[in-house]
Scaffold this motif. Sequence first.
Motif, mmCIF file in Angstrom:
data_model
loop_
_atom_site.group_PDB
_atom_site.id
_atom_site.type_symbol
_atom_site.label_atom_id
_atom_site.label_comp_id
_atom_site.label_asym_id
_atom_site.label_seq_id
_atom_site.Cartn_x
_atom_site.Cartn_y
_atom_site.Cartn_z
ATOM 1 N N VAL A 179 6.741 0.615 -14.568
ATOM 2 C CA VAL A 179 6.030 -0.722 -14.529
ATOM 3 C C VAL A 179 7.278 -1.646 -15.163
ATOM 4 N N GLY B 144 -8.267 1.353 -11.247
ATOM 5 C CA GLY B 144 -7.226 0.618 -11.342
ATOM 6 C C GLY B 144 -5.958 1.386 -10.372
ATOM 7 N N SER B 145 -4.794 1.270 -11.133
ATOM 8 C CA SER B 145 -3.508 1.860 -10.748
ATOM 9 C C SER B 145 -3.645 3.398 -11.096
ATOM 10 N N ARG C 9 -1.513 0.601 -5.389
ATOM 11 C CA ARG C 9 -1.632 1.298 -6.690
ATOM 12 C C ARG C 9 -0.369 1.929 -7.291
ATOM 13 N N SER C 10 0.969 1.134 -7.031
ATOM 14 C CA SER C 10 2.179 1.462 -7.460
ATOM 15 C C SER C 10 2.223 0.847 -8.884
ATOM 16 N N PRO C 11 3.389 1.280 -9.462
ATOM 17 C CA PRO C 11 3.516 0.822 -10.877
ATOM 18 C C PRO C 11 3.751 -0.763 -10.878
ATOM 19 N N ASN D 123 -4.782 -1.513 -14.745
ATOM 20 C CA ASN D 123 -5.310 -2.330 -13.447
ATOM 21 C C ASN D 123 -4.249 -2.169 -12.430
ATOM 22 N N ASN D 124 -4.660 -2.646 -11.143
ATOM 23 C CA ASN D 124 -3.735 -2.851 -10.244
ATOM 24 C C ASN D 124 -4.179 -3.958 -9.263
ATOM 25 N N SER E 147 1.953 -2.754 -9.035
ATOM 26 C CA SER E 147 0.713 -3.613 -9.058
ATOM 27 C C SER E 147 0.070 -3.859 -10.455
ATOM 28 N N ILE E 148 0.520 -3.410 -11.804
ATOM 29 C CA ILE E 148 0.002 -3.581 -12.797
ATOM 30 C C ILE E 148 0.383 -5.191 -13.487
ATOM 31 N N ASP F 110 -2.267 -5.383 -6.359
ATOM 32 C CA ASP F 110 -2.544 -5.452 -4.990
ATOM 33 C C ASP F 110 -3.058 -6.508 -4.390
ATOM 34 N N SER G 125 -3.124 10.437 -11.186
ATOM 35 C CA SER G 125 -1.857 10.664 -12.174
ATOM 36 C C SER G 125 -2.217 11.786 -13.237
#
Length: 475
Positions: free
Chosen positions: A197, A337-338, A87-89, A348-349, A91-92, A352, A144
């Motif tokens: 991102v 998602g993210s 779920r980090s930036p 989204n994520n 991951s999008i 991942d 967030s």
Amino acid sequence: MPTAAGRRVVASQNYVASYVGAKILEQGGNAFDAAIAVSATLSVVIPHTSGLGGDGLLLAKTPEGIIAINSTGWAPKNIGEDKIDPRSPRSIVIPGLVELWHAMEDYTTMSLDRLLEPAIKLAVNGFHVGRGLHHAIVNSEKLSQDWQSLYGGKRFGDRIRVRGVGEVLRNVARDPRSFYEGEVAEKLVEGLRKRGVPVELDDFREFRAERVELLKTNYKGYTVYEFPPNTQGITTLQILRMVEMTGINKLPYNDVKRVNEHVRISALAYEDRDQYVADPRFHPLPAFLLDNNYLTQRLMEVGMEAKVNQDGDTTFFTVADEENKVGFIQSLFQPFGSGIVVNDIVFNNRGDNFTEGRNKPEGRKRPLHTLSILYAEGRDDELIIGCAGGDLRPQIHSEVLEYYVDYMMEIDEAVNAPRFMFTGNKVVAESRLGTPSTKLEPFSPQVGIVQALKTKRDLHIAVADPRSEGVSLPV
């Protein structure tokens, strides 16, 4: 109602979306028209499962044949090859849902602004939180600050407005490519970059949906189709082939031996998925995976361990008119998602899903994807089966089809029947199955939320899973 029969039908995971799709059919739209309207509505009212920041697949049977479109996103070109933190930036990936609507315009009869109007009104004027969204919010940590301001503290029945989504939808209604190029895309890219991102405008501008040819195999008188990689559709087909080869379904469906053998077969198929499935533009799928000799050899092996992630959120729906049958699936991957939100759009994520080897992160590469749709034809009938279920999707698809084909259940009975799932380190099952396992509620969304369509002659039967708040409606 969970089951509906008619010449025009719709079944989705949400009652508002099913109603919107039925109204489009009632007003003379075809199944593709209704599908876009349902998709957009779901993007607003169940944003934990899907939305403009996610992607999708379309499978349709038309008088001209099968249409299959893959609009799953690719990674930004500057993604790098380092492991992606959950779920980090990073991951999008580029969202593909709007581009899928664009690709569908070749088959629609109504204007996009008319089809998106219900979703725009819901976004701007507000909608009430349903039970599924309520549970997703309660079970999500604060993802967030942007997410918190939209969804934090909201509960069942509360009203939510996502005016930013409505604004983007208005632009998309005039030109769906505005999401990928021009002022809307520039604002989205700017917002994503501010949140870390590594995306460029070219990553959006150059993205296109892809028409694909489905994989297929035979199963007891049916030809069964699934999406090719980057999806895990091949995993469903492998499970079905090995189930038929072993004859385990001669046993009662709740026989402990049958359940154990099914779990073993699933483990083998998931191991192959983890080893071989990736974006075919980078690593083509080996041709031997459905070969009888290869599968026989696999069945002689024991002690396999597969990586199966039970956590995921998606939504599938189906629509049919007198000529066309549509299955449509869209997703953010995990709930919300993210958790990164730009202009009220939750992104989204899907990144991942990158792992290592063939499926390692690379620029413009699509990760191994959990989404797929099953289509089967034979014995004078046709089936479309899809679900929310993440990594478990191949097991869900195969179990529902097996209930229908092997255990002579009608399609609604096959959807309702108790399911069990191999999750990598344990087996979970709905308590009414009555087998030794980690027991779930009698009707648990943890074994997937299925929508299905059966067509025989001129009649459609649409089914919405009682494990959700979905309904099916005839027109």
